[in-house]
Design a protein around this motif. Sequence first.
Motif, PDB file in Angstrom:
ATOM      1  N   ILE A 190       0.913  -1.256   0.065  1.00 39.31           N
ATOM      2  CA  ILE A 190       0.063  -0.145   0.114  1.00 39.31           C
ATOM      3  C   ILE A 190       0.723   1.307  -0.191  1.00 39.31           C
ATOM      4  O   ILE A 190       1.650   1.459   0.894  1.00 39.31           O
ATOM      5  CB  ILE A 190      -0.898   0.143   1.244  1.00 39.31           C
ATOM      6  N   VAL A 191       0.678   2.141  -0.971  1.00 39.51           N
ATOM      7  CA  VAL A 191       1.559   3.291  -1.129  1.00 39.51           C
ATOM      8  C   VAL A 191       0.841   4.409  -0.698  1.00 39.51           C
ATOM      9  O   VAL A 191      -0.402   4.675  -1.298  1.00 39.51           O
ATOM     10  CB  VAL A 191       2.443   3.198  -2.581  1.00 39.51           C
ATOM     11  N   MET A 192       1.259   5.421  -0.086  1.00 42.91           N
ATOM     12  CA  MET A 192       0.717   6.531  -0.093  1.00 42.91           C
ATOM     13  C   MET A 192       1.116   7.725  -0.550  1.00 42.91           C
ATOM     14  O   MET A 192       2.285   7.675  -1.014  1.00 42.91           O
ATOM     15  CB  MET A 192       0.837   6.727   1.853  1.00 42.91           C
ATOM     16  N   GLN A 193       0.606   8.764  -0.365  1.00 46.38           N
ATOM     17  CA  GLN A 193       1.425  10.035  -1.118  1.00 46.38           C
ATOM     18  C   GLN A 193       2.544  10.325  -0.416  1.00 46.38           C
ATOM     19  O   GLN A 193       2.951  10.019   0.905  1.00 46.38           O
ATOM     20  CB  GLN A 193       0.545  11.126  -1.199  1.00 46.38           C
ATOM     21  N   ASP A 194       3.758  10.947  -1.225  1.00 49.16           N
ATOM     22  CA  ASP A 194       4.766  11.461  -0.627  1.00 49.16           C
ATOM     23  C   ASP A 194       4.578  12.340   0.571  1.00 49.16           C
ATOM     24  O   ASP A 194       3.536  13.386   0.452  1.00 49.16           O
ATOM     25  CB  ASP A 194       5.577  12.190  -1.674  1.00 49.16           C
ATOM     26  N   ASP A 195       5.192  12.198   1.739  1.00 45.85           N
ATOM     27  CA  ASP A 195       5.032  13.095   2.969  1.00 45.85           C
ATOM     28  C   ASP A 195       3.515  12.947   3.125  1.00 45.85           C
ATOM     29  O   ASP A 195       2.948  14.104   3.298  1.00 45.85           O
ATOM     30  CB  ASP A 195       5.401  14.642   2.478  1.00 45.85           C
ATOM     31  N   PRO A 196       3.353  11.816   3.671  1.00 42.63           N
ATOM     32  CA  PRO A 196       1.944  11.458   3.788  1.00 42.63           C
ATOM     33  C   PRO A 196       0.988  12.190   5.049  1.00 42.63           C
ATOM     34  O   PRO A 196       1.882  12.705   5.981  1.00 42.63           O
ATOM     35  CB  PRO A 196       1.917  10.117   4.400  1.00 42.63           C
ATOM     36  N   ASP A 197      -0.063  12.776   4.682  1.00 40.54           N
ATOM     37  CA  ASP A 197      -0.800  13.418   5.685  1.00 40.54           C
ATOM     38  C   ASP A 197      -1.717  12.424   6.541  1.00 40.54           C
ATOM     39  O   ASP A 197      -1.721  11.381   6.189  1.00 40.54           O
ATOM     40  CB  ASP A 197      -1.737  14.629   4.919  1.00 40.54           C
ATOM     41  N   THR A 211      -4.107   9.165  -3.491  1.00 41.29           N
ATOM     42  CA  THR A 211      -3.037   9.533  -4.402  1.00 41.29           C
ATOM     43  C   THR A 211      -3.463   8.761  -5.667  1.00 41.29           C
ATOM     44  O   THR A 211      -4.227   7.602  -5.392  1.00 41.29           O
ATOM     45  CB  THR A 211      -1.678   9.668  -4.079  1.00 41.29           C
ATOM     46  N   GLN A 212      -2.954   9.070  -6.801  1.00 45.01           N
ATOM     47  CA  GLN A 212      -3.259   8.154  -8.090  1.00 45.01           C
ATOM     48  C   GLN A 212      -2.097   8.264  -9.025  1.00 45.01           C
ATOM     49  O   GLN A 212      -1.204   9.112  -8.828  1.00 45.01           O
ATOM     50  CB  GLN A 212      -4.437   8.910  -8.791  1.00 45.01           C
ATOM     51  N   PRO A 213      -2.293   7.247  -9.780  1.00 45.47           N
ATOM     52  CA  PRO A 213      -0.928   7.186 -10.988  1.00 45.47           C
ATOM     53  C   PRO A 213      -0.904   8.457 -11.637  1.00 45.47           C
ATOM     54  O   PRO A 213      -1.876   9.084 -12.044  1.00 45.47           O
ATOM     55  CB  PRO A 213      -1.418   6.066 -11.790  1.00 45.47           C
ATOM     56  N   GLY A 214       0.273   8.924 -12.011  1.00 42.31           N
ATOM     57  CA  GLY A 214       0.295  10.224 -12.763  1.00 42.31           C
ATOM     58  C   GLY A 214       0.026  11.492 -12.191  1.00 42.31           C
ATOM     59  O   GLY A 214       0.312  12.582 -12.681  1.00 42.31           O
ATOM     60  N   THR A 215       0.225  11.609 -10.735  1.00 41.26           N
ATOM     61  CA  THR A 215      -0.314  12.807  -9.995  1.00 41.26           C
ATOM     62  C   THR A 215       1.239  13.486  -9.743  1.00 41.26           C
ATOM     63  O   THR A 215       1.132  14.603  -9.448  1.00 41.26           O
ATOM     64  CB  THR A 215      -1.075  12.901  -8.819  1.00 41.26           C
ATOM     65  N   ASN A 231       2.894  13.114  -7.017  1.00 40.51           N
ATOM     66  CA  ASN A 231       2.806  13.250  -5.697  1.00 40.51           C
ATOM     67  C   ASN A 231       2.979  11.763  -4.913  1.00 40.51           C
ATOM     68  O   ASN A 231       2.823  11.736  -3.625  1.00 40.51           O
ATOM     69  CB  ASN A 231       1.716  13.996  -4.990  1.00 40.51           C
ATOM     70  N   ASN A 232       3.245  10.850  -5.454  1.00 38.54           N
ATOM     71  CA  ASN A 232       3.618   9.508  -5.135  1.00 38.54           C
ATOM     72  C   ASN A 232       4.816   8.931  -5.865  1.00 38.54           C
ATOM     73  O   ASN A 232       5.062   9.451  -6.958  1.00 38.54           O
ATOM     74  CB  ASN A 232       2.323   8.419  -4.835  1.00 38.54           C
ATOM     75  N   SER A 233       5.598   8.014  -4.994  1.00 35.42           N
ATOM     76  CA  SER A 233       6.648   7.546  -5.996  1.00 35.42           C
ATOM     77  C   SER A 233       6.890   6.122  -6.461  1.00 35.42           C
ATOM     78  O   SER A 233       7.732   5.428  -6.423  1.00 35.42           O
ATOM     79  CB  SER A 233       7.948   7.545  -4.887  1.00 35.42           C
ATOM     80  N   LEU A 234       5.504   5.537  -6.441  1.00 37.83           N
ATOM     81  CA  LEU A 234       5.148   4.113  -7.114  1.00 37.83           C
ATOM     82  C   LEU A 234       5.777   4.315  -8.424  1.00 37.83           C
ATOM     83  O   LEU A 234       5.367   5.086  -9.567  1.00 37.83           O
ATOM     84  CB  LEU A 234       3.743   3.812  -6.973  1.00 37.83           C
ATOM     85  N   GLY A 290      -2.133  21.398  -4.284  1.00 33.78           N
ATOM     86  CA  GLY A 290      -0.683  21.249  -4.230  1.00 33.78           C
ATOM     87  C   GLY A 290      -0.158  20.816  -5.394  1.00 33.78           C
ATOM     88  O   GLY A 290      -0.903  20.415  -6.235  1.00 33.78           O
ATOM     89  N   GLY A 291       1.153  21.222  -5.575  1.00 32.97           N
ATOM     90  CA  GLY A 291       1.794  21.159  -6.906  1.00 32.97           C
ATOM     91  C   GLY A 291       3.272  20.880  -6.722  1.00 32.97           C
ATOM     92  O   GLY A 291       3.763  21.069  -5.503  1.00 32.97           O
ATOM     93  N   GLN A 292       3.962  20.199  -7.682  1.00 31.14           N
ATOM     94  CA  GLN A 292       5.330  20.186  -7.542  1.00 31.14           C
ATOM     95  C   GLN A 292       6.010  20.183  -8.856  1.00 31.14           C
ATOM     96  O   GLN A 292       5.155  19.678 -10.102  1.00 31.14           O
ATOM     97  CB  GLN A 292       5.688  18.620  -7.043  1.00 31.14           C
TER      98      GLN A 292
END
Length: 341
Positions: free
Chosen positions: A23-30, A95-99, A101-104, A300-302
Motif C-alpha cells: 500500500i503506497v501513500m502520497q509522498d510526505d503523507p498526511d 493519490t493516483q497514478p500520474g499525479t 505526488n507518489n513514488s510508485l 498542491g503541486g510540484q
Amino acid sequence: MEKAKSKIEQLKAVLQGHKTMLIVMQDDPDPDSIAAAVALRKLANTLAEVQCSIAHSGTVGRGENRALVKYLGLNLRPLDQIDLTIFELYALVDTQPGTGNNSLPATIEPDIVIDHHPCRRLTRHCRFTDIRSHYGATVTILYEYFKAAQIKLDTPLATAILYAIRSDTQDLGRDVSRADIQALTELFPIANLRMLSAIQRGKVGRDYFQMLADALKHARVYGNAIVTNLGAIENADMIAEVADLLLRDDLTNWVMVYGFCRDTLRISLRTDAEQPPADKVMHHLVARKGTGGGHPSYAGGQISTKDLTPNQIVRLEKLITSRFLKAVLTEPVKPKCLICH
C-alpha cells in the motif's frame, strides 16, 4: 451504502487468491493518507487474509502526523528500501497514478486506487478504483466499506479515521460532504478522545519555529493575497502548514507558499474565495512544468528542479508567482511586507 456494498464485493474479487500487497501513500503523507492506508490494510487482511506493507517517500514531518503514526504503532517503510518484486498486489490511497505526488514507479500499474481527488486518466486502467472527488477525505470512503462489510473498527483505527477527516476538512470547514459528517458523528462515541487531543498537540522541534519565523519574514502581501518562500527545507509538510496559518489573516483570501525539498519545488495554495477554484489555479501554475491538483479551497503541486541551474530556478519562482497573481488578482498590486521589521 449500496455503492459501498458493491465496491466491497469488487475489492474482495481483486484480493482473493493473493497473499501480499504493498500500500503506497502520497509522498510526505498526511493524516488522511495514513489512516486510509491502515484502514485498507485491515480490510485486506480481514476480507482475504492478505498481508500488507505500507510505504511512502519523503518524511512524516508534521508533529501531529508523527504523533498519529506513533499512536497507531506503524512501521512505515521508505519506498526506495523495499524490494517491489515481492508483492503480488499494489494499492494507492489518497493519490493516483500520474499525479506526481507518489513514488510508485510508473512501470507498476496499481491494482487498487482509492482517492478523493479528481480522477486521472491512468487511474481508469486500474482493476479496482473508487474515486469520489466530492468527499472531504479518502478515509471516509474506506469507513463506508467497514460499515458495508460489517467489520468492527478497533478504537485506535476509529480515532485515526476521526482525526483524518477532521484534519482534511479542517473540522468540517472546507470541502466537506454529508458522508464525512455522518462518519464523524458515528466515530465520535468509539474514538479515544484523550489520544485525539494528544495527537492534535503533537510536539515539534525547535527548527519548526525557525522555519515559521523565516516564512513570516519572507511573506509578501499583494492586496488580498499572500506569497511566501520557505527556501530549502527538509520537512515538506511545513509548506502546507504555513499556508493554512496565513489564510487566517483577516484581510487575505488567497495564499501561495512554496519551498524546495529533494530537488523539487513544492507549492501549496489555500483560499476561502468562491472563485477561481484552487485546483484550477494550481493546474495553471504548473502547466507544462510539473504536476498538481487538489480541491476548490486547497491544492498542491510540484515541479522538478533537478536539472535546473540557480538562475533557472529564480526564473521559475518568478514565473509561478506571476501566474498565481494573475489568476487571483483583478489588477496589479505592489507587494508589501506582512511583518514590518
